[in-house]
Design an enzyme around this catalytic site. Structure first.
Site, PDB file in Angstrom:
ATOM      1  N   HIS A 247      35.313 -10.985  25.696  1.00 31.83           N
ATOM      2  CA  HIS A 247      35.858 -11.825  24.624  1.00 31.83           C
ATOM      3  C   HIS A 247      35.184 -13.197  24.561  1.00 31.83           C
ATOM      4  O   HIS A 247      34.785 -13.755  25.568  1.00 31.83           O
ATOM      5  CB  HIS A 247      37.375 -11.954  24.723  1.00 31.83           C
ATOM      6  N   ASN A 248      35.051 -13.687  23.353  1.00 31.73           N
ATOM      7  CA  ASN A 248      34.520 -15.033  23.070  1.00 31.73           C
ATOM      8  C   ASN A 248      33.022 -15.177  23.322  1.00 31.73           C
ATOM      9  O   ASN A 248      32.487 -16.280  23.219  1.00 31.73           O
ATOM     10  CB  ASN A 248      35.249 -16.109  23.886  1.00 31.73           C
TER      11      ASN A 248
END
Lengths: 346, 346, 346
Positions: A247-248
């Site tokens: 994620h991210n």
């Protein structure tokens, strides 16, 4: 063996190909090509190519009808040839003429289940056993193959292609001409956990995934959605199979990653990077543009300068390796001893 | 706990088993076996085995009804036993009698979608939500489980078994008795790219995948199709889960690869090789027959001689490892210093 | 961008949040929160958090409506704040209020296929294209998303959630509140083989998989079923994406494993362990409780003491690495030379 030129039975003459792709013919321009093959295995009617010098020895014995090659190799070619500045790219463009991938057949297969407030362009094809969730949009020219699952608030951009059994979990937005291979999962929960009084507490993953135009995503690759912001792939990013993007993460345009590589949460990869197979990048790091990481290396700190980076040890017969590996555990002691000895002898 | 002997409630006597599998009974040949279990956990009615000497201490305390073991261990066995030259193989054959996998139920589930010009043998079973594409063939005795996607021009050989959610993308030809576990993707595009004026150009992947008889392919394993020729697995190749086989790879018969290992494009692996978990083989290399690669090693050059090969460093407590790893970065300098010093002192 | 507060348009006041989660307000308790975002990107109406000191510099410039933080950071906060002992955990609980995951809609989608002797609680939701096999049970409050395949003798515990395209092959028993992400395969055959007269003999895999309450299993992760006993995950085990758990492995409660890590057959991992991304644990080993393995390390022997363990070498520019790696192959020789020299000079 090579490839049958299905759907192109009449083939193409060298002259036609030369004109179409802006290259030169040497030899009979009326030579007719019905398919493509490797230099070593090509037979009558087939076009081969020579780009890598290691295969030059295959040239004189080739059974190909014609060969795409560089000017410098034309003289040695025993058959008609197409002379190109970049023979591999030219060959790729010609080979695409013989690709038997079926043409798009717009429409929604009756077995599929589309949410009432989802939007499927009439120029898109939705295969059997597809599920499309609330507020999702499939644009014109897109293909959603058998068994794909598209959750809520997703976008499949124009001419994008989900081959089969692809999952877009939620808030996944694909640009135009994105190609996603079977088993890929985009937009699953990022791995966000907080330890609280001896138990894991799940941190909600409220972001999405944004994938730029012309990206390719390999079979069984996973790209988690962001915790709050999106996980982002720039345009023309190319991911091989079984890659894990946490994620991210942000990956710059034109970066290519080989199979089984992985990027941990919130890392930022530059543009035009090349990440080798099985390599790993730890979380919260930054890689500059044009960084190359060799296979199975682990990146443990940010890299600010372009160039090639590596970790690991060379492969050896197991007996030698065991002896050397045992010494690795004494390496600091060894270095201190050498340092002390060199002082003694100074 | 062990395993209930479903569908074989009457079980088998030791005498029947001995005759069927060509081994000897010691003790009461009328002892009746209803299931199998490990030596440590077996209970009344269950058969266990002893092959690895490390488990010999479990023998005297075993609750098993009977044990399969070697001649040398028979004396120490407190219960009736079957004496076999290869107790593990004999046990495997006996255990198969208690495998509750449901029998094949020929026919095509009404929910499935089969192309008009595909061929499904009446003796094959096609489960629900299966899609079978143009010109593909499923032979007699084959099982295509729920959610499988078979594209164009594929072959599922006789008695092959796609457990569930397997994808054969295009031009994938499986031999007889091939077992493919869920999530495996065979025949996706190889990762072929050419860089042209700052953008990636996709190289069409026109080959297929050929899988020999008796191969096993693990869950979520991926095998890409060849660029022009096929990617090829010889007979009896055994692939564990999450393995990545790139385009144009060739794997020799009887080779086994453990989970998460990977082979890059155009590499050739010999026969009877053993590739450890997480190990990698770079592209265009060759491995001879009977090469063993230990877990998480990276093969960066061809290996011509049989034997065991390794790379990597030993696991240590992190503090010691940090000290030694820091010295690795000085290793060349250290070696030069030692060399110079030994000259000084000569 | 942050996250729209779908389904919670009125939001929550800081005062309400403080009371609900047992923390203190500083500033205007009537401040209304409509969503969450990172400190750097939060805008009007959004709540952010500060837990990691590395982001403290974002605090003074934040556009957030309010911030969750520690007492020590409250003074520096330019906007209203919630003061919590563990800001990250508090934030996670608040963020869950804004999670737009659709509520459960009990019932079985008409496209799904459920065996006559399977049991689906009326309070469970079964999505489209789901297949549920003989004797399997789905408990109340469970969600089985689109394209899932559940084989024979499986249990999906109360409030468990199979997001989409999950496979439970056979004899897989999930506890309560287990979350399984798309593409995960639980209960496939373990990789059990015996070599017999030059061919592999398959060893039947007759065990199952037991997953404790509150576990999370990532996208495309695989957990094989045991050979005879079960493969077991204790409660609150957290597995990221693309993890491979081989047959007969046991993982203790509260252990978390990062993406692409793997555990080979019959290994036992303790409680509260942390396994880094891409790390591997060989078969038949034991790891004590509270062992941390850093990313891409390989564990080759049992670890009896809690602590952090590592293997591998540091990342370097490729040219330096090549020089050092070449010396690794001479390390034993080098060490012997140093030892001999130090004797000489003694």
């Amino acid at each position: 063996m090579g490839t049958p030129a299905r759907g192109s039975n009449d083939g193409h003459t060298l002259g036609e190909l030369a004109e179409r792709f802006g290259v030169d013919v040497r030899g009979d321009a009326s030579t007719r090509i019905h398919g493509v093959a490797t230099l070593a295995r090509a037979a009558a009617g087939q076009l081969a190519f020579l780009a890598n010098p290691r295969y030059r020895s295959d040239l004189e014995r080739t059974g190909a009808e014609a060969v795409v090659l560089r000017e410098a190799d034309a003289e040695a070619c025993p058959v008609p040839c197409l002379v190109a500045r970049d023979p591999y790219a030219t060959f790729a463009r010609i080979a695409a003429l013989f690709d038997p991938t079926p043409a798009l057949q717009p429409g929604i297969h009756p077995s599929s289940v589309v949410a009432a407030d989802a939007t499927v362009d009439p120029g898109a094809e939705i295969g059997p056993f597809v599920s499309i969730g609330a507020r999702s949009v499939v644009h014109a020219g897109a293909y959603v193959g058998p068994g794909c699952v598209i959750g809520e608030d997703c976008v499949v951009g124009p001419e994008s292609r989900l081959v089969a059994r692809v999952t877009l979990v939620t808030r996944v937005r694909l640009g135009a001409r994105v190609l996603v291979h079977p088993g890929a999962v985009l937009g699953a929960d990022g791995f966000g956990l907080a330890m609280e009084q001896g138990r894991w507490l799940k941190v909600p993953q409220l972001g999405g995934v944004t994938v730029g135009d012309d990206c390719e995503i390999g079979a069984n690759t996973t790209i988690d959605r962001g915790a709050m912001d999106d996980t982002v792939l720039g345009e023309d990013v190319r991911l091989d199979n079984q890659i894990q993007i946490a994620h991210n993460v942000r990956i710059g345009a034109h970066t290519a990653m080989a199979g089984c590589s992985a990027v941990a949460g919130s890392a930022t990869i530059g543009r035009y990077c090349l990440i080798g197979g099985g390599a790993g990048v730890l979380g919260h790091l930054e890689l500059a543009d044009r960084v190359t990481i060799t296979s199975m290396s682990l990146v443990t700190h940010s890299i600010r300068e372009p160039g090639e980076y590596s970790s690991g040890t060379p492969i050896q017969d197991n007996r030698s390796w065991r002896r050397n590996a045992a010494r690795f555990k004494q390496l600091d002691t060894l270095a201190r001893r050498v340092k002390a000895a060199s002082k003694d002898t100074e």
